[in-house]
Motif scaffolding. Structure first.
Motif, mmCIF file in Angstrom:
data_model
loop_
_atom_site.group_PDB
_atom_site.id
_atom_site.type_symbol
_atom_site.label_atom_id
_atom_site.label_comp_id
_atom_site.label_asym_id
_atom_site.label_seq_id
_atom_site.Cartn_x
_atom_site.Cartn_y
_atom_site.Cartn_z
ATOM 1 N N THR A 1 0.834 -1.213 0.000
ATOM 2 C CA THR A 1 0.000 0.000 0.000
ATOM 3 C C THR A 1 0.864 1.256 0.000
ATOM 4 N N ILE A 2 1.982 1.232 0.727
ATOM 5 C CA ILE A 2 2.868 2.403 0.722
ATOM 6 C C ILE A 2 3.345 2.665 -0.709
ATOM 7 N N GLU A 3 3.710 1.598 -1.415
ATOM 8 C CA GLU A 3 4.208 1.763 -2.786
ATOM 9 C C GLU A 3 3.093 2.150 -3.762
ATOM 10 N N THR A 4 1.886 1.628 -3.541
ATOM 11 C CA THR A 4 0.772 2.026 -4.414
ATOM 12 C C THR A 4 0.469 3.513 -4.222
ATOM 13 N N ILE A 5 0.528 3.973 -2.988
ATOM 14 C CA ILE A 5 0.321 5.406 -2.738
ATOM 15 C C ILE A 5 1.415 6.218 -3.428
ATOM 16 N N ALA A 6 2.658 5.745 -3.327
ATOM 17 C CA ALA A 6 3.765 6.446 -4.010
ATOM 18 C C ALA A 6 3.519 6.477 -5.519
ATOM 19 N N ALA A 7 3.030 5.365 -6.057
ATOM 20 C CA ALA A 7 2.769 5.301 -7.502
ATOM 21 C C ALA A 7 1.682 6.300 -7.900
ATOM 22 N N ILE A 8 0.623 6.368 -7.088
ATOM 23 C CA ILE A 8 -0.485 7.279 -7.411
ATOM 24 C C ILE A 8 -0.037 8.736 -7.285
ATOM 25 N N MET B 1 1.888 9.638 -10.428
ATOM 26 C CA MET B 1 1.037 9.792 -11.616
ATOM 27 C C MET B 1 0.200 11.067 -11.512
ATOM 28 N N TYR B 2 -0.322 11.332 -10.324
ATOM 29 C CA TYR B 2 -1.237 12.462 -10.134
ATOM 30 C C TYR B 2 -0.490 13.805 -10.195
ATOM 31 N N TYR B 3 0.682 13.842 -9.558
ATOM 32 C CA TYR B 3 1.411 15.119 -9.495
ATOM 33 C C TYR B 3 2.456 15.280 -10.605
ATOM 34 N N GLY B 4 2.702 14.212 -11.373
ATOM 35 C CA GLY B 4 3.559 14.359 -12.551
ATOM 36 C C GLY B 4 5.050 14.317 -12.304
ATOM 37 N N PHE B 5 5.511 13.321 -11.589
ATOM 38 C CA PHE B 5 6.971 13.133 -11.458
ATOM 39 C C PHE B 5 7.266 11.669 -11.183
ATOM 40 N N LEU B 6 8.517 11.288 -11.317
ATOM 41 C CA LEU B 6 8.964 9.935 -10.947
ATOM 42 C C LEU B 6 10.149 10.082 -10.002
#
Lengths: 77, 426
Positions: free
Chosen positions: B357-364, B367-372
Protein backbone atom coordinates in the motif's frame (compact mmCIF):
# COMPACT_ATOMS: atom_id res chain seq x y z
CA UNK A 1 -11.42 11.49 46.82
CA UNK A 2 -14.64 11.75 44.79
CA UNK A 3 -12.93 14.06 42.29
CA UNK A 4 -9.92 11.75 42.01
CA UNK A 5 -12.20 8.81 41.23
CA UNK A 6 -14.11 10.81 38.63
CA UNK A 7 -10.83 11.79 36.99
CA UNK A 8 -9.97 8.09 36.61
CA UNK A 9 -13.43 7.27 35.20
CA UNK A 10 -13.24 10.19 32.78
CA UNK A 11 -10.23 8.60 31.05
CA UNK A 12 -12.50 5.81 29.81
CA UNK A 13 -15.42 7.98 28.72
CA UNK A 14 -16.38 9.42 25.34
CA UNK A 15 -18.93 11.68 27.01
CA UNK A 16 -16.83 13.76 29.39
CA UNK A 17 -19.80 15.94 30.40
CA UNK A 18 -21.65 12.95 31.82
CA UNK A 19 -18.67 12.17 34.04
CA UNK A 20 -18.08 15.79 35.08
CA UNK A 21 -21.70 16.04 36.26
CA UNK A 22 -21.71 12.65 37.99
CA UNK A 23 -23.10 12.27 41.51
CA UNK A 24 -22.26 9.60 44.13
CA UNK A 25 -25.36 7.64 43.11
CA UNK A 26 -24.44 7.68 39.39
CA UNK A 27 -24.02 4.15 38.02
CA UNK A 28 -20.61 3.88 36.36
CA UNK A 29 -21.72 1.76 33.40
CA UNK A 30 -25.40 2.63 33.01
CA UNK A 31 -25.37 6.36 33.80
CA UNK A 32 -21.89 7.43 32.74
CA UNK A 33 -21.98 5.37 29.55
CA UNK A 34 -18.72 3.56 30.25
CA UNK A 35 -17.98 0.41 28.22
CA UNK A 36 -18.45 -2.42 30.76
CA UNK A 37 -15.06 -3.97 29.94
CA UNK A 38 -13.34 -0.79 31.16
CA UNK A 39 -14.31 -1.52 34.78
CA UNK A 40 -11.17 -3.65 35.13
CA UNK A 41 -9.06 -0.68 33.99
CA UNK A 42 -10.79 1.68 36.39
CA UNK A 43 -10.11 -0.77 39.24
CA UNK A 44 -6.43 -1.11 38.26
CA UNK A 45 -6.09 2.69 38.12
CA UNK A 46 -7.77 3.01 41.52
CA UNK A 47 -5.36 0.42 42.95
CA UNK A 48 -2.39 2.39 41.63
CA UNK A 49 -3.76 5.79 42.67
CA UNK A 50 -4.60 4.81 46.25
CA UNK A 51 -2.02 2.06 46.69
CA UNK A 52 -4.61 -0.56 47.61
CA UNK A 53 -5.64 -3.96 46.28
CA UNK A 54 -9.24 -4.50 45.23
CA UNK A 55 -10.51 -8.05 45.73
CA UNK A 56 -11.73 -9.62 42.48
CA UNK A 57 -15.04 -10.48 44.17
CA UNK A 58 -15.76 -6.75 44.57
CA UNK A 59 -15.90 -6.10 40.84
CA UNK A 60 -19.63 -6.83 40.56
CA UNK A 61 -20.49 -4.93 43.74
CA UNK A 62 -18.99 -1.57 42.83
CA UNK A 63 -21.89 -0.22 40.77
CA UNK A 64 -21.95 3.51 41.54
CA UNK A 65 -19.25 6.12 41.94
CA UNK A 66 -20.26 6.30 45.60
CA UNK A 67 -19.80 2.50 46.02
CA UNK A 68 -16.27 2.85 44.72
CA UNK A 69 -15.53 5.87 46.90
CA UNK A 70 -16.80 4.16 50.08
CA UNK A 71 -14.85 1.00 49.28
CA UNK A 72 -11.60 2.93 48.76
CA UNK A 73 -12.16 4.89 51.99
CA UNK A 74 -12.69 1.63 53.90
CA UNK A 75 -9.45 0.20 52.50
CA UNK A 76 -7.25 3.18 53.32
CA UNK A 77 -8.70 3.97 56.76
CA UNK B 1 -24.66 -6.60 -13.89
CA UNK B 2 -21.94 -4.31 -15.16
CA UNK B 3 -19.14 -4.08 -12.68
CA UNK B 4 -18.65 -0.77 -10.89
CA UNK B 5 -15.54 1.28 -11.60
CA UNK B 6 -13.34 1.85 -8.55
CA UNK B 7 -11.37 5.01 -7.87
CA UNK B 8 -9.03 6.28 -5.16
CA UNK B 9 -10.31 9.42 -3.45
CA UNK B 10 -8.13 9.59 -0.34
CA UNK B 11 -4.76 8.40 0.93
CA UNK B 12 -2.86 8.40 4.20
CA UNK B 13 0.67 7.33 5.02
CA UNK B 14 3.11 6.51 7.78
CA UNK B 15 6.49 5.61 6.27
CA UNK B 16 10.06 5.35 7.46
CA UNK B 17 11.06 8.51 5.60
CA UNK B 18 7.95 10.65 6.27
CA UNK B 19 4.58 10.67 7.99
CA UNK B 20 1.73 12.38 6.16
CA UNK B 21 1.07 12.75 2.43
CA UNK B 22 2.70 16.11 1.86
CA UNK B 23 5.95 15.25 3.64
CA UNK B 24 5.98 11.85 1.94
CA UNK B 25 5.58 13.40 -1.49
CA UNK B 26 8.48 15.77 -0.84
CA UNK B 27 10.61 13.00 0.65
CA UNK B 28 10.26 10.61 -2.29
CA UNK B 29 10.77 13.41 -4.80
CA UNK B 30 14.09 14.20 -3.12
CA UNK B 31 14.99 10.55 -2.55
CA UNK B 32 15.18 11.19 1.20
CA UNK B 33 16.11 7.89 2.85
CA UNK B 34 14.28 6.57 5.91
CA UNK B 35 16.97 4.01 6.72
CA UNK B 36 19.26 4.49 9.70
CA UNK B 37 21.54 2.65 12.09
CA UNK B 38 19.61 0.99 14.94
CA UNK B 39 21.80 0.45 18.06
CA UNK B 40 19.26 -2.03 19.48
CA UNK B 41 19.97 -4.43 16.60
CA UNK B 42 23.72 -4.13 17.20
CA UNK B 43 23.18 -4.91 20.90
CA UNK B 44 21.17 -7.99 19.94
CA UNK B 45 23.96 -9.28 17.63
CA UNK B 46 22.01 -8.87 14.40
CA UNK B 47 23.99 -9.10 11.18
CA UNK B 48 21.78 -6.33 9.78
CA UNK B 49 21.88 -3.39 12.18
CA UNK B 50 19.88 -0.92 10.13
CA UNK B 51 16.23 -0.38 9.35
CA UNK B 52 13.43 2.07 8.70
CA UNK B 53 11.36 3.11 11.72
CA UNK B 54 8.59 5.70 11.20
CA UNK B 55 8.41 8.79 13.39
CA UNK B 56 4.78 9.49 14.25
CA UNK B 57 5.48 12.05 16.98
CA UNK B 58 4.56 14.96 14.70
CA UNK B 59 1.53 13.44 13.01
CA UNK B 60 -1.30 15.93 12.46
CA UNK B 61 -3.76 13.25 13.54
CA UNK B 62 -2.24 12.33 16.89
CA UNK B 63 -5.31 13.64 18.76
CA UNK B 64 -7.18 10.60 17.39
CA UNK B 65 -4.85 8.29 19.34
CA UNK B 66 -5.53 10.24 22.51
CA UNK B 67 -9.28 10.51 22.01
CA UNK B 68 -9.68 6.76 21.49
CA UNK B 69 -7.17 5.74 24.19
CA UNK B 70 -4.74 4.15 21.76
CA UNK B 71 -1.73 5.00 23.95
CA UNK B 72 -1.45 1.32 24.89
CA UNK B 73 -1.98 0.03 21.36
CA UNK B 74 0.87 -1.46 19.37
CA UNK B 75 2.42 0.12 16.30
CA UNK B 76 0.01 -1.66 13.95
CA UNK B 77 -3.09 0.06 15.34
CA UNK B 78 -1.36 3.41 15.78
CA UNK B 79 0.14 3.55 12.28
CA UNK B 80 -3.09 2.31 10.66
CA UNK B 81 -5.39 4.67 12.52
CA UNK B 82 -3.19 7.70 11.77
CA UNK B 83 -3.04 6.76 8.09
CA UNK B 84 -6.79 6.04 7.97
CA UNK B 85 -7.70 9.36 9.60
CA UNK B 86 -5.53 11.19 7.08
CA UNK B 87 -6.98 9.23 4.15
CA UNK B 88 -10.59 9.76 5.27
CA UNK B 89 -10.15 13.51 5.65
CA UNK B 90 -8.09 13.66 2.44
CA UNK B 91 -11.12 12.15 0.67
CA UNK B 92 -13.16 15.14 1.80
CA UNK B 93 -15.10 13.12 4.37
CA UNK B 94 -15.59 14.00 8.03
CA UNK B 95 -14.84 12.01 11.16
CA UNK B 96 -18.15 11.56 12.97
CA UNK B 97 -18.85 12.28 16.62
CA UNK B 98 -18.56 8.98 18.51
CA UNK B 99 -21.77 9.54 20.47
CA UNK B 100 -24.20 11.21 18.10
CA UNK B 101 -23.66 9.42 14.80
CA UNK B 102 -25.22 6.54 12.88
CA UNK B 103 -23.62 3.40 11.44
CA UNK B 104 -22.27 3.87 7.92
CA UNK B 105 -23.33 0.59 6.27
CA UNK B 106 -21.88 1.65 2.89
CA UNK B 107 -18.26 1.68 4.08
CA UNK B 108 -16.04 -1.29 4.95
CA UNK B 109 -12.49 -1.63 6.27
CA UNK B 110 -9.81 -4.16 5.32
CA UNK B 111 -6.41 -3.44 6.84
CA UNK B 112 -3.90 -6.26 6.50
CA UNK B 113 -0.54 -7.05 7.99
CA UNK B 114 2.18 -9.64 7.72
CA UNK B 115 2.62 -10.32 11.44
CA UNK B 116 0.00 -8.13 13.10
CA UNK B 117 0.32 -6.94 16.67
CA UNK B 118 3.15 -9.03 18.06
CA UNK B 119 4.80 -6.03 19.74
CA UNK B 120 1.90 -6.06 22.22
CA UNK B 121 2.70 -9.71 22.96
CA UNK B 122 6.45 -9.22 23.29
CA UNK B 123 6.36 -5.95 25.22
CA UNK B 124 3.35 -6.53 27.44
CA UNK B 125 1.62 -9.90 27.44
CA UNK B 126 4.66 -12.18 27.71
CA UNK B 127 6.26 -10.30 30.64
CA UNK B 128 3.02 -9.85 32.64
CA UNK B 129 1.69 -13.37 32.10
CA UNK B 130 5.11 -14.94 32.74
CA UNK B 131 5.41 -13.22 36.10
CA UNK B 132 1.91 -14.27 37.14
CA UNK B 133 0.36 -10.80 36.77
CA UNK B 134 -2.33 -11.66 34.25
CA UNK B 135 -4.91 -9.45 36.01
CA UNK B 136 -2.81 -6.42 35.05
CA UNK B 137 -3.29 -7.00 31.31
CA UNK B 138 -6.24 -4.58 31.23
CA UNK B 139 -9.30 -4.69 29.02
CA UNK B 140 -7.78 -3.26 25.85
CA UNK B 141 -5.21 -6.04 25.41
CA UNK B 142 -7.67 -8.19 23.47
CA UNK B 143 -8.80 -5.39 21.19
CA UNK B 144 -5.19 -4.45 20.41
CA UNK B 145 -3.96 -8.01 19.76
CA UNK B 146 -6.72 -9.49 17.60
CA UNK B 147 -5.49 -9.68 14.01
CA UNK B 148 -8.27 -7.35 12.89
CA UNK B 149 -7.35 -4.76 15.55
CA UNK B 150 -6.49 -2.05 13.05
CA UNK B 151 -9.66 -2.55 10.98
CA UNK B 152 -11.94 -2.81 14.03
CA UNK B 153 -10.52 0.34 15.61
CA UNK B 154 -10.79 2.33 12.37
CA UNK B 155 -14.39 1.10 12.12
CA UNK B 156 -14.92 2.28 15.71
CA UNK B 157 -13.68 5.79 14.88
CA UNK B 158 -15.73 6.08 11.68
CA UNK B 159 -18.77 3.93 12.52
CA UNK B 160 -18.22 1.70 9.48
CA UNK B 161 -20.78 -1.07 9.06
CA UNK B 162 -19.83 -2.89 5.86
CA UNK B 163 -17.20 -5.67 5.59
CA UNK B 164 -14.70 -5.26 8.48
CA UNK B 165 -11.77 -7.65 8.26
CA UNK B 166 -7.99 -8.11 8.03
CA UNK B 167 -5.99 -9.91 5.37
CA UNK B 168 -2.51 -11.41 5.45
CA UNK B 169 -0.35 -12.64 2.61
CA UNK B 170 3.16 -11.61 3.68
CA UNK B 171 4.72 -9.03 1.37
CA UNK B 172 1.75 -9.01 -1.00
CA UNK B 173 -0.64 -8.12 1.86
CA UNK B 174 -0.96 -4.45 0.91
CA UNK B 175 -1.75 -5.04 -2.75
CA UNK B 176 -4.10 -7.84 -1.71
CA UNK B 177 -6.05 -5.55 0.64
CA UNK B 178 -6.59 -3.14 -2.26
CA UNK B 179 -7.77 -5.96 -4.50
CA UNK B 180 -10.23 -7.25 -1.87
CA UNK B 181 -11.68 -3.74 -1.58
CA UNK B 182 -11.84 -3.31 -5.36
CA UNK B 183 -13.71 -6.59 -5.76
CA UNK B 184 -16.26 -5.66 -3.12
CA UNK B 185 -17.03 -2.30 -4.72
CA UNK B 186 -17.02 -3.73 -8.24
CA UNK B 187 -19.65 -6.22 -7.16
CA UNK B 188 -21.84 -3.48 -5.74
CA UNK B 189 -21.49 -4.73 -2.15
CA UNK B 190 -19.97 -1.52 -0.78
CA UNK B 191 -19.86 2.09 -1.85
CA UNK B 192 -16.56 2.76 -0.15
CA UNK B 193 -13.75 0.58 1.20
CA UNK B 194 -10.96 1.73 3.50
CA UNK B 195 -8.10 -0.57 2.54
CA UNK B 196 -4.50 -0.72 3.55
CA UNK B 197 -1.80 -2.52 5.43
CA UNK B 198 0.69 -1.94 8.19
CA UNK B 199 3.77 -3.55 9.65
CA UNK B 200 5.59 -3.01 12.91
CA UNK B 201 9.30 -2.43 13.50
CA UNK B 202 10.54 -5.13 15.86
CA UNK B 203 13.67 -7.24 16.28
CA UNK B 204 11.32 -10.16 16.98
CA UNK B 205 9.95 -9.84 13.43
CA UNK B 206 13.19 -8.96 11.70
CA UNK B 207 15.18 -11.66 13.55
CA UNK B 208 13.68 -14.42 11.42
CA UNK B 209 14.91 -12.74 8.25
CA UNK B 210 18.30 -11.94 9.76
CA UNK B 211 18.82 -15.60 10.63
CA UNK B 212 17.91 -16.53 7.04
CA UNK B 213 20.63 -14.07 5.92
CA UNK B 214 18.27 -12.32 3.54
CA UNK B 215 18.76 -8.93 5.25
CA UNK B 216 21.52 -6.60 4.12
CA UNK B 217 24.51 -6.77 6.50
CA UNK B 218 27.20 -5.09 4.36
CA UNK B 219 26.23 -1.46 4.88
CA UNK B 220 25.74 -1.00 8.64
CA UNK B 221 28.12 2.00 8.53
CA UNK B 222 26.35 3.61 5.57
CA UNK B 223 22.63 2.89 6.10
CA UNK B 224 21.38 5.07 3.25
CA UNK B 225 23.46 3.02 0.80
CA UNK B 226 22.13 -0.34 1.99
CA UNK B 227 18.96 -0.75 -0.05
CA UNK B 228 20.23 -1.19 -3.60
CA UNK B 229 17.49 -2.62 -5.84
CA UNK B 230 18.59 -3.57 -9.36
CA UNK B 231 22.29 -3.00 -8.58
CA UNK B 232 25.06 -5.56 -8.99
CA UNK B 233 26.01 -4.88 -5.38
CA UNK B 234 22.53 -5.54 -3.89
CA UNK B 235 23.12 -7.56 -0.73
CA UNK B 236 19.70 -8.28 0.76
CA UNK B 237 16.72 -6.21 1.82
CA UNK B 238 16.56 -3.60 4.56
CA UNK B 239 13.64 -4.08 6.98
CA UNK B 240 11.27 -1.23 7.72
CA UNK B 241 7.79 -0.48 8.98
CA UNK B 242 4.78 1.79 8.46
CA UNK B 243 1.28 1.85 7.04
CA UNK B 244 -0.55 2.98 3.95
CA UNK B 245 -4.32 3.44 3.74
CA UNK B 246 -6.44 4.26 0.68
CA UNK B 247 -10.08 5.25 0.36
CA UNK B 248 -11.51 3.25 -2.54
CA UNK B 249 -14.83 4.44 -3.83
CA UNK B 250 -17.45 3.53 -6.37
CA UNK B 251 -16.76 5.99 -9.20
CA UNK B 252 -20.42 7.05 -9.38
CA UNK B 253 -20.37 7.89 -5.68
CA UNK B 254 -17.15 9.87 -6.05
CA UNK B 255 -18.49 11.82 -9.01
CA UNK B 256 -21.79 12.46 -7.27
CA UNK B 257 -20.11 14.08 -4.28
CA UNK B 258 -17.58 15.84 -6.53
CA UNK B 259 -14.65 14.19 -4.78
CA UNK B 260 -11.09 14.57 -6.02
CA UNK B 261 -10.17 11.40 -7.90
CA UNK B 262 -6.50 10.47 -7.70
CA UNK B 263 -6.68 7.43 -9.97
CA UNK B 264 -8.77 4.49 -11.05
CA UNK B 265 -7.81 0.95 -10.06
CA UNK B 266 -8.61 -0.44 -13.48
CA UNK B 267 -7.06 -3.90 -13.35
CA UNK B 268 -6.33 -6.38 -10.57
CA UNK B 269 -5.11 -9.96 -10.25
CA UNK B 270 -4.16 -12.29 -7.41
CA UNK B 271 -2.66 -15.77 -7.57
CA UNK B 272 0.00 -18.14 -6.31
CA UNK B 273 2.53 -20.19 -8.19
CA UNK B 274 1.58 -23.09 -5.94
CA UNK B 275 5.22 -23.50 -4.82
CA UNK B 276 5.89 -25.74 -7.81
CA UNK B 277 8.63 -25.65 -10.49
CA UNK B 278 10.87 -22.67 -9.60
CA UNK B 279 8.32 -21.32 -7.10
CA UNK B 280 9.10 -22.01 -3.44
CA UNK B 281 7.90 -20.82 -0.05
CA UNK B 282 10.44 -17.98 -0.33
CA UNK B 283 10.70 -17.35 -4.09
CA UNK B 284 7.98 -16.42 -6.58
CA UNK B 285 7.74 -18.90 -9.45
CA UNK B 286 8.05 -17.51 -12.98
CA UNK B 287 4.87 -19.05 -14.37
CA UNK B 288 2.63 -17.80 -11.53
CA UNK B 289 4.11 -14.29 -11.62
CA UNK B 290 3.65 -13.96 -15.36
CA UNK B 291 0.07 -15.23 -15.23
CA UNK B 292 -0.72 -12.72 -12.50
CA UNK B 293 0.84 -9.73 -14.30
CA UNK B 294 -0.87 -10.70 -17.56
CA UNK B 295 -4.26 -11.15 -15.89
CA UNK B 296 -4.12 -7.69 -14.29
CA UNK B 297 -3.39 -6.10 -17.69
CA UNK B 298 -6.22 -8.06 -19.30
CA UNK B 299 -8.52 -7.08 -16.43
CA UNK B 300 -7.73 -3.42 -17.14
CA UNK B 301 -8.57 -3.98 -20.80
CA UNK B 302 -5.39 -2.33 -22.08
CA UNK B 303 -2.48 -3.29 -24.31
CA UNK B 304 0.95 -3.96 -22.86
CA UNK B 305 2.33 -0.94 -24.75
CA UNK B 306 0.12 1.35 -22.71
CA UNK B 307 2.01 0.79 -19.45
CA UNK B 308 4.10 3.93 -18.91
CA UNK B 309 5.73 3.14 -15.61
CA UNK B 310 6.26 0.19 -13.24
CA UNK B 311 6.40 0.81 -9.50
CA UNK B 312 8.49 -2.26 -8.75
CA UNK B 313 8.41 -4.69 -5.86
CA UNK B 314 12.24 -4.71 -6.24
CA UNK B 315 13.56 -5.37 -2.76
CA UNK B 316 17.35 -5.36 -3.28
CA UNK B 317 17.79 -9.11 -3.57
CA UNK B 318 18.64 -11.58 -6.33
CA UNK B 319 14.93 -11.61 -7.20
CA UNK B 320 15.20 -8.11 -8.74
CA UNK B 321 16.65 -9.59 -11.92
CA UNK B 322 13.81 -12.12 -12.11
CA UNK B 323 11.22 -9.36 -11.65
CA UNK B 324 12.62 -7.28 -14.53
CA UNK B 325 12.81 -10.41 -16.64
CA UNK B 326 9.16 -11.24 -15.91
CA UNK B 327 7.93 -7.74 -16.71
CA UNK B 328 9.94 -7.58 -19.95
CA UNK B 329 8.58 -10.97 -21.03
CA UNK B 330 4.94 -10.23 -20.14
CA UNK B 331 5.00 -6.79 -21.76
CA UNK B 332 7.23 -8.05 -24.60
CA UNK B 333 9.11 -4.79 -24.25
CA UNK B 334 12.89 -4.72 -24.03
CA UNK B 335 15.72 -2.21 -24.34
CA UNK B 336 14.50 1.32 -24.85
CA UNK B 337 10.92 0.12 -25.25
CA UNK B 338 10.71 -0.91 -21.56
CA UNK B 339 8.62 1.42 -19.35
CA UNK B 340 10.18 3.57 -16.65
CA UNK B 341 10.78 1.68 -13.40
CA UNK B 342 11.92 2.54 -9.87
CA UNK B 343 11.90 1.02 -6.40
CA UNK B 344 10.52 2.76 -3.33
CA UNK B 345 12.34 0.21 -1.16
CA UNK B 346 15.60 1.91 -2.14
CA UNK B 347 14.32 4.89 -0.12
CA UNK B 348 12.12 3.44 2.62
CA UNK B 349 13.45 -0.09 3.02
CA UNK B 350 11.09 -3.05 2.84
CA UNK B 351 8.01 -2.57 5.03
CA UNK B 352 6.93 -6.18 4.39
CA UNK B 353 3.11 -6.37 4.57
CA UNK B 354 2.83 -2.59 4.48
CA UNK B 355 4.98 -2.21 1.37
CA UNK B 356 2.19 -2.87 -1.15
CA UNK B 357 0.00 0.00 0.00
CA UNK B 358 2.87 2.40 0.72
CA UNK B 359 4.21 1.76 -2.79
CA UNK B 360 0.77 2.03 -4.41
CA UNK B 361 0.32 5.41 -2.74
CA UNK B 362 3.76 6.45 -4.01
CA UNK B 363 2.77 5.30 -7.50
CA UNK B 364 -0.49 7.28 -7.41
CA UNK B 365 1.24 10.40 -6.07
CA UNK B 366 3.72 10.26 -8.95
CA UNK B 367 1.04 9.79 -11.62
CA UNK B 368 -1.24 12.46 -10.13
CA UNK B 369 1.41 15.12 -9.50
CA UNK B 370 3.56 14.36 -12.55
CA UNK B 371 6.97 13.13 -11.46
CA UNK B 372 8.96 9.94 -10.95
CA UNK B 373 11.15 9.57 -7.85
CA UNK B 374 14.78 8.49 -8.03
CA UNK B 375 15.60 4.87 -7.35
CA UNK B 376 18.62 5.10 -5.05
CA UNK B 377 21.89 3.18 -5.09
CA UNK B 378 21.76 1.56 -8.49
CA UNK B 379 24.69 3.32 -10.08
CA UNK B 380 26.01 -0.18 -10.86
CA UNK B 381 22.97 -1.71 -12.57
CA UNK B 382 23.13 -5.52 -12.61
CA UNK B 383 24.40 -6.77 -15.98
CA UNK B 384 21.52 -9.25 -16.27
CA UNK B 385 19.22 -6.25 -16.15
CA UNK B 386 21.17 -4.21 -18.69
CA UNK B 387 21.01 -7.28 -20.94
CA UNK B 388 17.22 -6.83 -20.93
CA UNK B 389 16.47 -3.12 -20.70
CA UNK B 390 18.08 0.23 -21.32
CA UNK B 391 19.42 1.29 -17.88
CA UNK B 392 18.10 4.80 -18.59
CA UNK B 393 14.63 3.34 -18.03
CA UNK B 394 15.57 3.02 -14.35
CA UNK B 395 14.72 6.40 -12.84
CA UNK B 396 17.90 7.49 -11.09
CA UNK B 397 17.25 11.22 -10.97
CA UNK B 398 13.82 12.75 -10.43
CA UNK B 399 11.90 13.01 -13.71
CA UNK B 400 9.06 15.50 -14.13
CA UNK B 401 6.46 14.21 -16.57
CA UNK B 402 2.72 14.40 -17.08
CA UNK B 403 2.81 11.47 -19.49
CA UNK B 404 2.13 8.73 -16.98
CA UNK B 405 -1.33 7.38 -17.80
CA UNK B 406 -1.08 3.73 -16.77
CA UNK B 407 1.01 2.37 -13.91
CA UNK B 408 1.68 -1.26 -13.06
CA UNK B 409 2.25 -2.13 -9.41
CA UNK B 410 2.92 -5.69 -8.32
CA UNK B 411 3.87 -7.28 -5.00
CA UNK B 412 5.26 -10.74 -4.34
CA UNK B 413 5.26 -12.56 -1.03
CA UNK B 414 6.46 -15.66 0.80
CA UNK B 415 4.16 -18.54 -0.02
CA UNK B 416 4.74 -17.87 -3.74
CA UNK B 417 1.91 -15.31 -3.61
CA UNK B 418 1.48 -12.63 -6.27
CA UNK B 419 -0.73 -9.54 -6.53
CA UNK B 420 -0.83 -7.03 -9.37
CA UNK B 421 -2.63 -3.73 -9.90
CA UNK B 422 -3.06 -1.47 -12.91
CA UNK B 423 -3.62 2.18 -11.99
CA UNK B 424 -5.16 4.55 -14.51
CA UNK B 425 -5.01 8.33 -14.62
CA UNK B 426 -8.47 9.93 -14.66
Amino acid sequence: MFEKILKIIEKYSFNKDLVKNAKPESKIIADLNINSTRIVDIILDVEEEFNIEVEDTMLEKLITVGDLQKYVESKIS
Amino acid sequence: MNRKRVVVTGMGIVASNATGLEDFQNAIKEGKSGIRFLPELQKLNFGCQIGGVPDISNSKYEDILEKYHFENAGQNVKYSCLAAAEAWLDAGLTIPDPINSETDYETGVIIGSGVGNIDVFTDKIFPLVSQGSVRKLRSHTAEFTMFSAASANIALILGCGNHISANSSTCSTGAESIILGVERIRNGLAKRMIVGSSEIASPYVWGAFDSMRVLCRDYNDTPEKASRPMSASAAGFVPSAGAGVLILEDMDSALERKARIYAEISGVALNSGGQRKDGTMQAPGTEGVRRCLRQSIEDAGINTEQIDYICGHLSSTMADVLEINNWAAVLNRYGNDFPYINSLKSITGHALGASGTIETIAAIIQMYYGFLFPSLNCEDVHNKITDLINPDKIVRNTIYTKNINFVAKASFGFGDINASLILKKI
